[in-house]
Design a protein around this motif. Structure first.
Motif, PDB file in Angstrom:
ATOM      1  N   PRO A 199      11.139   7.510  15.309  1.00  0.00           N
ATOM      2  CA  PRO A 199       9.319   8.028  15.272  1.00  0.00           C
ATOM      3  C   PRO A 199       9.534   8.912  14.317  1.00  0.00           C
ATOM      4  O   PRO A 199      10.107   9.696  14.021  1.00  0.00           O
ATOM      5  CB  PRO A 199       8.951   7.999  16.926  1.00  0.00           C
ATOM      6  N   SER A 200       8.316   9.436  14.072  1.00  0.00           N
ATOM      7  CA  SER A 200       8.455  10.777  12.829  1.00  0.00           C
ATOM      8  C   SER A 200       6.810  11.426  13.938  1.00  0.00           C
ATOM      9  O   SER A 200       5.682  10.583  13.917  1.00  0.00           O
ATOM     10  CB  SER A 200       7.626   9.705  11.240  1.00  0.00           C
ATOM     11  N   GLY A 201       7.078  12.642  13.502  1.00  0.00           N
ATOM     12  CA  GLY A 201       5.907  12.872  13.940  1.00  0.00           C
ATOM     13  C   GLY A 201       6.043  13.910  15.816  1.00  0.00           C
ATOM     14  O   GLY A 201       7.120  14.436  15.773  1.00  0.00           O
ATOM     15  N   GLU A 202       5.059  15.211  16.317  1.00  0.00           N
ATOM     16  CA  GLU A 202       5.309  16.103  16.722  1.00  0.00           C
ATOM     17  C   GLU A 202       4.933  14.826  18.048  1.00  0.00           C
ATOM     18  O   GLU A 202       4.140  13.993  18.905  1.00  0.00           O
ATOM     19  CB  GLU A 202       4.503  16.653  17.308  1.00  0.00           C
TER      20      GLU A 202
ATOM     21  N   THR B  35       8.689  18.184  16.490  1.00  0.00           N
ATOM     22  CA  THR B  35       9.067  17.219  15.481  1.00  0.00           C
ATOM     23  C   THR B  35      10.210  16.384  15.849  1.00  0.00           C
ATOM     24  O   THR B  35      10.934  17.047  15.201  1.00  0.00           O
ATOM     25  CB  THR B  35       8.665  17.733  14.147  1.00  0.00           C
ATOM     26  N   VAL B  36       9.965  14.959  15.546  1.00  0.00           N
ATOM     27  CA  VAL B  36      10.970  14.229  15.639  1.00  0.00           C
ATOM     28  C   VAL B  36      10.940  13.868  13.830  1.00  0.00           C
ATOM     29  O   VAL B  36       9.909  12.828  13.481  1.00  0.00           O
ATOM     30  CB  VAL B  36      11.330  13.384  16.169  1.00  0.00           C
ATOM     31  N   GLY B  37      12.287  14.173  13.344  1.00  0.00           N
ATOM     32  CA  GLY B  37      11.881  13.626  12.028  1.00  0.00           C
ATOM     33  C   GLY B  37      12.450  12.368  11.275  1.00  0.00           C
ATOM     34  O   GLY B  37      13.646  12.248  10.336  1.00  0.00           O
ATOM     35  N   GLY B  38      12.134  11.290  11.740  1.00  0.00           N
ATOM     36  CA  GLY B  38      12.237   9.903  11.693  1.00  0.00           C
ATOM     37  C   GLY B  38      11.207   9.205  10.071  1.00  0.00           C
ATOM     38  O   GLY B  38      10.880   9.971   9.524  1.00  0.00           O
TER      39      GLY B  38
ATOM     40  N   THR C  96       6.197   5.375  10.768  1.00  0.00           N
ATOM     41  CA  THR C  96       5.359   6.164  10.904  1.00  0.00           C
ATOM     42  C   THR C  96       3.935   5.201  11.795  1.00  0.00           C
ATOM     43  O   THR C  96       4.276   3.619  11.197  1.00  0.00           O
ATOM     44  CB  THR C  96       4.650   6.477   9.706  1.00  0.00           C
TER      45      THR C  96
ATOM     46  N   LEU D  97      15.690  17.068  14.600  1.00  0.00           N
ATOM     47  CA  LEU D  97      14.617  17.541  15.339  1.00  0.00           C
ATOM     48  C   LEU D  97      14.378  18.663  14.552  1.00  0.00           C
ATOM     49  O   LEU D  97      14.733  19.277  14.537  1.00  0.00           O
ATOM     50  CB  LEU D  97      14.238  17.045  16.152  1.00  0.00           C
ATOM     51  N   ILE D  98      12.655  18.780  14.631  1.00  0.00           N
ATOM     52  CA  ILE D  98      12.288  20.610  14.069  1.00  0.00           C
ATOM     53  C   ILE D  98      11.436  20.605  14.501  1.00  0.00           C
ATOM     54  O   ILE D  98      11.058  20.755  15.386  1.00  0.00           O
ATOM     55  CB  ILE D  98      11.878  20.327  12.285  1.00  0.00           C
ATOM     56  N   GLY D  99      11.636  22.429  14.774  1.00  0.00           N
ATOM     57  CA  GLY D  99      10.704  23.243  15.907  1.00  0.00           C
ATOM     58  C   GLY D  99      11.395  25.054  15.084  1.00  0.00           C
ATOM     59  O   GLY D  99      11.628  24.889  14.356  1.00  0.00           O
TER      60      GLY D  99
END
Lengths: 447, 449
Positions: free
Chosen positions: B212-215, B443-446, B449, B395-397
């Motif tokens: 998935p994409s997003g927080e 935030t998962v960088g998939g 959407t 993942l980004i944070g």
């Protein structure tokens, strides 16, 4: 020194027995590194390193050993270790050293005596001046994390009992600065660099202003919302992606069932505007080299032409296994056996200026830096997602800074989604050049 | 050792390493290497001069010492008088079986066994690569403060990477073990199990869906989350970055920087762990250092130079890749202490999110705190249950925010896979560990959407 290195390599290969093949790779580096901090020299390193790697092939079995010294008693030990190691390897009918293939190597002017002749004090001045200039570029530059001058003279030689003889000598120098920008309690960072074969090619002012621009442009940045949209990669970013694409086009990956492009030769794997060339004979590339890691002449290899996959890169082993010929693409250090890889890869530039490409985009993001490429890209499945920073593109113009998001797709899809390649082409301190690249659709993951 | 500089140090290293690689069903190569040399550091005021040499003769060392001294702009001529011949290396590393005393054929046999166990398992695995490695590193360190010490560090490792192929393309799986021990590693570790774990990871992902994409909430499994802390705050707590204000954690000592259940420790004394040593690469003993205690930032990590400037002792975190490198502040084994939550309840309590069983590498910008880390085995969580496996991604944070967003920590602590931490171009072995934990928002960088 080059002649000495080839003599050492020849000495080791002269010890080969009649029923074995022996290859010796000998290297010698001389480096200087100056780091400045707050107007003083933080550290100054002067160092020489040597090393030798020896490969022995007997009855199809390959053994390897290396040492970080060129003392003669060590040379014997390295050879005997490599011999011993060969006896434990599996026999492989495709094992074998390079043999002269008649391809003449180009003559490249990659050594300049400037690095050697420049006084240490002048090298120190570069690092100090770089720090000072970067601090002075913008009042929001609050500090310098590091400011350094480095140079290296590298020599190497390869000899084999199968008749290969090659030696090379090259010089390089680099300025690198990391700047901190601060405003309203927020800190951002940016780097700038300048690179050359000779110190007089170094551009201190450009390195300073690039670092300052990269740091200050991110002040006030926010996190974008998640969506799919058009993304523009700047040259620094596209060059990093090209390296990943290039890694999937190695015949070693193909032959070992790890390339997503295996069985795709002759097929369309990318947008028709993509032509991808690996050309280590191009003197503009900082990684240009006359011979490869097995001592064969390097050559210009067209990997993708107008979207069509034309070839894979080979070293001697993959060429034998695939009944093909080496493309001069063996890469290695003295401490490793030869792999296969790109050496100086670039896209064929398009016809339009980057600014005009951006002017066409109503809603998009210009990506100016990516992080986590090593953890977020799977070159075997093709999945990728990387951390990114950049600027919003609104109605054809660059607007607010964005950070703490990722961009994701697959390598396969991204290559097909390229809609434009800019007319710019910039050789960078890596084995690739960057161009501005427009990708129709990538997934941005943010808030 | 004497010197005209205010501090002088000689670091002698003799490292022998062996690796063996099996790929595509063949034992491709055995590789033996030896690197031996000395790094000489002279510090005069705030300036460090450094030179290294592979020539360990008296004249070779003298030449390097002069180079380092003149680089440090020290006024008087350096004089090096080191008698290391009567110094015995303390038998510090806890080694039962020295790898050099084990035959090469035994090492190769491990590779073949791992390969065969996967190929015999009837899985849709198309490729297996296995690597055996050992290193034997002997250090001798002397400095102008009168220190004369040494260490012997022996590490053994084994890793397997598999490729599985299905209708939707190829997937990969990797598993590795590594400890600061000798060949006894393979008494406790069954390499066939390592290989089958790698294979299972690749095969599981054949059915994976795009991430998935997003927080969303992210649950990290036991032993899996070390990289998260290594990147989210570990690097930011290194005193060299603090000193240059290149860390978001500068000036935060004594402040609440994390959720109150967070206690983070860096510990070079953990016997057998990958980041274990008796002394660091400046000769200071390994320490257990509590970095964050119950959410409060208690201390940073220090090397000799940064500690001296602040009038304190080194915390045993001065490390270097080899004699060719200057030491700097580095982590050792960094771990999050166990909490009292129940791992199953943490998952059940998560309506929608992802569960990361194995993290890949990561990267951080310490000045902004933004960090990424990869996931190489992860699943969707739907209605409190583990659901479909998801494809690889990052993942980004932001470190300071993530530390505050940790809202559950379980009691099931485990150490993770051996890692190599890169900083300024130098790689050193590090360990990490965590219990199951949850970050309420990352935030998962998939691509879904």
């Amino acid at each position: 020194m080059s002649t000495e290195l080839i003599e050492i390599a020849e000495l080791v290969t002269s010890w080969s027995a009649s029923d074995e093949q022996v290859e010796a790779v000998v290297t010698s580096d001389r480096e200087t590194e100056v780091r400045a901090y707050e107007g003083e020299i933080e550290s100054l390193t002067v160092a020489e390193s040597q090393g030798i790697g020896v490969r022995v092939i007997k009855d199809g079995r390959q053994g390897f050993a290396y040492a970080g010294t060129l003392e003669e008693n060590e040379l014997l030990e390295v050879l005997s270790e490599a011999r011993d190691n060969a006896s434990f390897a599996s026999p492989d009918e495709f094992s074998g050293l390079a043999e002269p293939d008649g391809v003449e190597s180009v003559s490249l002017d990659v050594y300049s005596d400037g690095v050697n002749s420049l006084a240490t004090n002048k090298k120190i001045d570069y690092a100090l001046e770089l720090e000072k200039l970067t601090l002075a570029t913008d009042k929001r530059i609050s500090g310098i994390e590091s400011s350094e001058y480095t140079d290296v003279v590298s020599e190497s030689a390869i000899a084999t009992s199968t008749g290969i003889r090659s030696s090379s000598k090259e010089s390089g120098c680099c300025l690198m600065v990391y700047a901190l920008a601060e405003e309203k309690g927020e800190t951002q960072t940016g780097f700038g660099f300048s690179i050359g074969r000779n110190p007089d090619e170094l551009d201190v002012a450009k390195a300073a202003s690039d670092a300052s621009d990269r740091a200050t442009r991110m002040l006030g940045s926010t996190k974008p919302k998640s969506e799919r949209l058009t993304v523009v990669l700047d040259p620094w970013v596209s060059a990093q992606f090209l390296q990943i694409v290039g890694s999937t086009l190695s015949a070693e990956m193909v032959l070992k069932g790890r390339s997503l492009f295996a069985d795709r030769l002759g097929e369309t794997v990318a947008s028709p505007i993509i032509s991808l060339v690996d050309d280590p004979t191009n003197p503009q590339a900082f990684t240009a080299t006359e011979t490869d890691g097995e001592g064969l002449a390097t050559r210009r290899n067209v990997l993708i032409e107008n979207g069509e996959l034309k070839m894979f890169l080979h070293n001697v082993w993959t060429a034998r296994k695939a009944a093909s010929t080496s493309t001069g693409s063996a890469i290695r250090s003295y401490a490793s056996t030869p792999g296969v890889g790109i050496q100086a890869i670039s896209l064929k530039p398009g016809g339009r200026d980057p600014i005009d490409l951006i002017a066409d985009i109503d809603n998009g993001i210009l990506i100016q830096s990516v992080t986590g490429l090593h953890s977020g890209v799977n070159p075997i499945s093709g999945d990728f997602s990387t951390g990114a920073e950049g600027l919003r593109i609104s109605n054809g113009e660059l607007s607010e800074p964005l950070r703490e998001f990722t961009i994701g797709s697959t390598i396969q899809k991204m290559l097909k989604d390229v809609s434009e390649v800019g007319s710019d082409l910039e050789w960078l301190p890596m084995s690739s050049a960057g161009s501005t690249v427009v990708i129709n659709e990538l997934t941005v993951s943010g808030a | 050792m004497k010197s005209g500089g205010s501090f002088a140090e000689i670091f002698i290293e003799d490292r022998r390493s062996t690796s063996a690689v099996l790929d595509d069903g063949l034992v491709e190569e055995l590789n033996n290497g030896r690197d031996r040399g000395a790094g000489i550091r002279v510090v005069s005021g705030e300036t460090t001069g450094f030179a290294h040499t592979a020539d360990l003769s008296a004249s070779g060392l003298h030449k390097a010492a002069e180079a380092a001294s003149s680089a440090a702009r020290s006024n008087s001529e350096a004089v090096v008088e080191v008698d290391l011949s009567n110094e015995s290396i303390p038998n510090i590393s806890e080694i039962e079986i020295f790898p050099k005393e084990v035959s090469k054929s035994e090492k190769v046999a491990l590779l073949k066994s791992a390969d065969e166990s996967v190929r015999d398992a009837g899985l849709p695995v198309t490729q297996v690569a296995a690597r055996y490695g050992d290193s034997h590193r002997v250090l001798q360190i002397a400095n102008s403060e009168g220190l004369l010490t040494g260490d012997r560090q022996i590490r053994s490792s084994f890793s397997v990477s598999c490729v599985a192929a299905g209708d939707a393309g190829m997937q990969t799986g990797r598993e590795s073990v590594g400890r600061t021990v000798g060949f006894e590693l393979f008494k406790d570790t069954n390499v066939d199990e390592v290989a089958l774990k790698a294979a299972a990871r690749a095969v599981t992902k054949l059915d994976s869906v795009p991430a998935p994409s997003g927080e969303m909430p992210v649950v990290v499994g036991p032993g899996g989350g070390g990289v998260l802390f290594h990147e989210a705050c570990g690097h930011g707590l290194e005193a060299d970055l603090i000193e240059k204000s290149a860390s978001v954690f500068a000036g935060k000592q004594g402040e609440m920087v994390a959720a109150p259940n967070v206690t983070l420790i860096d510990d070079g004394t953990m016997v057998g762990e990958w980041g274990r040593f008796a002394i660091d690469d400046e000769g200071n003993p390994a320490h257990q250092n509590v970095l964050i205690e119950d959410g409060v930032l208690t201390d940073y990590m220090w090397d000799w130079q940064r500690a001296r400037k602040h009038g304190r002792l080194s915390s045993g975190n001065g490390r270097r890749q080899s004699y060719r490198h200057l030491p700097m502040v580095r982590m050792t084994n960094t771990f999050l202490a166990a909490g009292d939550g129940d791992p199953q309840e943490i998952i059940e309590d998560t309506e929608y999110g992802i569960y990361v069983a194995q993290l890949g590498g990561g990267q951080v910008n310490t000045a902004t705190g933004d960090f990424v880390f990869g996931m190489t085995e992860a699943y969707l969580i739907e209605n409190g249950k583990l659901a479909a496996p998801i494809r690889d991604g990052n993942l980004i944070g932001n470190g300071p925010q993530v530390l505050l967003d940790i809202d559950a920590i379980a009691g099931d602590f485990a150490m993770g896979s051996p890692g190599t931490c890169g900083k300024d171009g130098q790689g050193v072995p590090v360990g990490d560990g965590t219990p199951t934990l949850r970050v309420k928002r990352l935030t998962v960088g998939g691509t879904a959407t």
